[in-house]
Design a protein around this motif. Structure first.
Motif, short mmCIF file in Angstrom:
data_model
loop_
_atom_site.label_atom_id
_atom_site.label_comp_id
_atom_site.label_asym_id
_atom_site.label_seq_id
_atom_site.Cartn_x
_atom_site.Cartn_y
_atom_site.Cartn_z
N LEU A 1 0.83 -1.21 0.00
CA LEU A 1 0.00 0.00 0.00
C LEU A 1 0.86 1.25 0.00
O LEU A 1 0.64 2.16 -0.81
CB LEU A 1 -0.92 -0.02 1.22
N TRP A 2 1.85 1.35 0.89
CA TRP A 2 2.66 2.57 0.94
C TRP A 2 3.53 2.70 -0.29
O TRP A 2 3.76 3.82 -0.77
CB TRP A 2 3.47 2.65 2.23
N MET A 3 4.03 1.58 -0.81
CA MET A 3 4.88 1.66 -2.01
C MET A 3 4.12 2.25 -3.19
O MET A 3 4.62 3.15 -3.88
CB MET A 3 5.39 0.26 -2.37
N ILE A 4 2.90 1.76 -3.41
CA ILE A 4 2.12 2.19 -4.57
C ILE A 4 1.50 3.57 -4.34
O ILE A 4 1.57 4.45 -5.20
CB ILE A 4 1.02 1.15 -4.88
N ALA A 5 0.91 3.77 -3.16
CA ALA A 5 0.28 5.07 -2.86
C ALA A 5 1.32 6.18 -2.79
O ALA A 5 1.06 7.32 -3.18
CB ALA A 5 -0.52 4.99 -1.56
N GLY A 6 2.52 5.85 -2.27
CA GLY A 6 3.58 6.85 -2.23
C GLY A 6 3.97 7.31 -3.63
O GLY A 6 4.17 8.52 -3.87
N ALA A 7 4.05 6.35 -4.55
CA ALA A 7 4.32 6.72 -5.94
C ALA A 7 3.14 7.49 -6.52
O ALA A 7 3.32 8.45 -7.29
CB ALA A 7 4.60 5.47 -6.77
N GLY A 8 1.92 7.09 -6.13
CA GLY A 8 0.73 7.80 -6.59
C GLY A 8 0.72 9.25 -6.15
O GLY A 8 0.18 10.12 -6.84
N THR A 9 1.30 9.52 -4.98
CA THR A 9 1.41 10.91 -4.52
C THR A 9 2.26 11.72 -5.48
O THR A 9 1.92 12.87 -5.82
CB THR A 9 2.03 10.96 -3.11
N MET A 10 3.35 11.13 -5.93
CA MET A 10 4.22 11.80 -6.90
C MET A 10 3.49 12.00 -8.23
O MET A 10 3.56 13.07 -8.84
CB MET A 10 5.48 10.96 -7.11
N TRP A 11 2.78 10.99 -8.66
CA TRP A 11 2.05 11.09 -9.93
C TRP A 11 0.93 12.13 -9.85
O TRP A 11 0.64 12.81 -10.83
CB TRP A 11 1.44 9.74 -10.31
N ALA A 12 0.29 12.23 -8.68
CA ALA A 12 -0.82 13.17 -8.52
C ALA A 12 -0.32 14.62 -8.52
O ALA A 12 -0.86 15.47 -9.22
CB ALA A 12 -1.60 12.88 -7.24
N HIS A 13 0.71 14.88 -7.69
CA HIS A 13 1.26 16.23 -7.62
C HIS A 13 2.63 16.15 -6.93
O HIS A 13 2.70 15.88 -5.74
CB HIS A 13 0.34 17.16 -6.83
N TYR A 14 3.69 16.39 -7.68
CA TYR A 14 5.03 16.18 -7.16
C TYR A 14 5.36 17.06 -5.95
O TYR A 14 6.22 16.74 -5.14
CB TYR A 14 6.08 16.40 -8.26
N VAL A 15 4.62 18.19 -5.79
CA VAL A 15 4.87 19.08 -4.66
C VAL A 15 4.58 18.37 -3.33
O VAL A 15 5.15 18.71 -2.30
CB VAL A 15 4.01 20.36 -4.79
N PHE A 16 3.73 17.35 -3.35
CA PHE A 16 3.39 16.61 -2.15
C PHE A 16 4.42 15.52 -1.83
O PHE A 16 4.40 14.97 -0.73
CB PHE A 16 2.01 15.95 -2.30
N TYR A 17 5.29 15.20 -2.77
CA TYR A 17 6.18 14.07 -2.57
C TYR A 17 7.18 14.24 -1.42
O TYR A 17 7.54 13.25 -0.78
CB TYR A 17 6.93 13.73 -3.86
N PRO A 18 7.66 15.45 -1.10
CA PRO A 18 8.53 15.58 0.08
C PRO A 18 7.91 15.02 1.36
O PRO A 18 8.63 14.52 2.22
CB PRO A 18 8.75 17.10 0.17
#
Length: 284
Positions: A172-189
């Motif tokens: 879940l965290w592996m995929i959703a974490g990447a999804g955060t980057m795909w959704a909006h990279y500003v949230f990835y930090p």
């Protein structure tokens, strides 16, 4: 005196417990109404940008999002699907954000309940119900609602994986974490901040074996890498992008400093994961 205090505490607890259902019901109704408020209002400037991206075929959506937006086509694909199903309107354009917002509310509440008990779950429910940022993102035809949902899933998944070693939570965290980057990279930090906690909290390494964590992190970074070509393209033409070249916007700051904070975070993770905790109860 001791008995009276005990009796008073029991009475307060009993009365408070009887009020909880009403509080939850009221906050639920209010939370939904606040998210629906303005869902059919006129679009603002950035939402017109979303509308322009999603008009046309799905192939055109991907091309426009990749070339002209500061996010991947991930979010815009959902909006395109909503317009295909419900027709073109302000409400249809915002339906994905509304669904993402309601889902975020649910994930935070249920996740807190599962991880830390019923009181934590109820508090998370109340806070998420009335949080102004989450409410605004639920009625805005922009990627923020999806980014919040992915970030919530990442947080719940990572904490559960660290506390229990559960395989489903790890995925879940592996995929959703990447999804955060795909959704909006500003949230990835924020995702990297969550992941860095593994290096500084020794108890996380008791159940979540460092070797398994390093493998999971590699898989996660490979998924994140899907968005790297677009980031490279944004950096290459940063002088033509007002929100990057001026350097004072959140997006511009994150984009320009991304290579540096990723390098620092990776170094911290590498050092921390090779430090073994005092006792070993590793579970795969």
């Amino acid at each position: 005196m001791k008995r009276s205090r005990t009796g008073l505490a029991a009475g307060v607890t009993s009365r408070f417990s009887s009020v909880w259902p009403a509080i939850l019901a009221l906050s639920a109704v209010l939370g939904v109404l606040l998210r629906l408020d303005g869902i059919g209002s006129s679009l603002w400037m950035d939402e017109f940008g979303t509308l322009w991206v999603v008009e046309g075929s799905l192939r055109e959506v991907w091309i426009r999002a990749s070339n002209f937006q500061g996010q991947s086509p991930f979010y815009y694909s959902f909006v395109w699907l909503a317009l295909q199903l419900f027709g073109e309107s302000e409400i249809a354009l915002r339906i994905p954000s509304l669904l993402f917002g309601l889902s975020t509310w649910g994930v935070l509440s249920i996740g807190a309940w599962i991880l830390f008990g019923s009181q934590a779950g109820l508090c998370a429910f109340l806070i998420a119900a009335l949080d102004p940022t989450l409410i605004h993102a639920s009625a805005d035809a922009r990627p923020y609602g999806l980014a919040f949902l992915m970030l919530a899933l990442t947080t719940v998944g990572f904490v559960r994986a660290s506390l229990t070693g559960d395989a489903t939570a790890r995925y879940l965290w592996m995929i959703a974490g990447a999804g955060t980057m795909w959704a909006h990279y500003v949230f990835y930090p924020f995702v990297f901040g969550i992941v860095c906690s593994y290096a500084v909290i020794p108890s996380f390494r008791l159940r979540y074996h460092p070797g398994i964590f390093r493998r999971d992190l590699l898989i996660h970074l490979l998924l994140v890498g899907i968005a790297v070509p677009q980031l490279i393209d944004l950096l290459a033409r940063r002088e033509t992008l007002d929100w990057v070249s001026k350097g004072y916007t959140g997006g511009g700051i994150v984009l320009m400093t991304m290579p540096y904070w990723i390098s620092i975070a990776m170094g911290a993770i590498a050092v921390g994961t090779f430090k073994k905790p005092k006792r070993s109860v590793y579970q795969a």
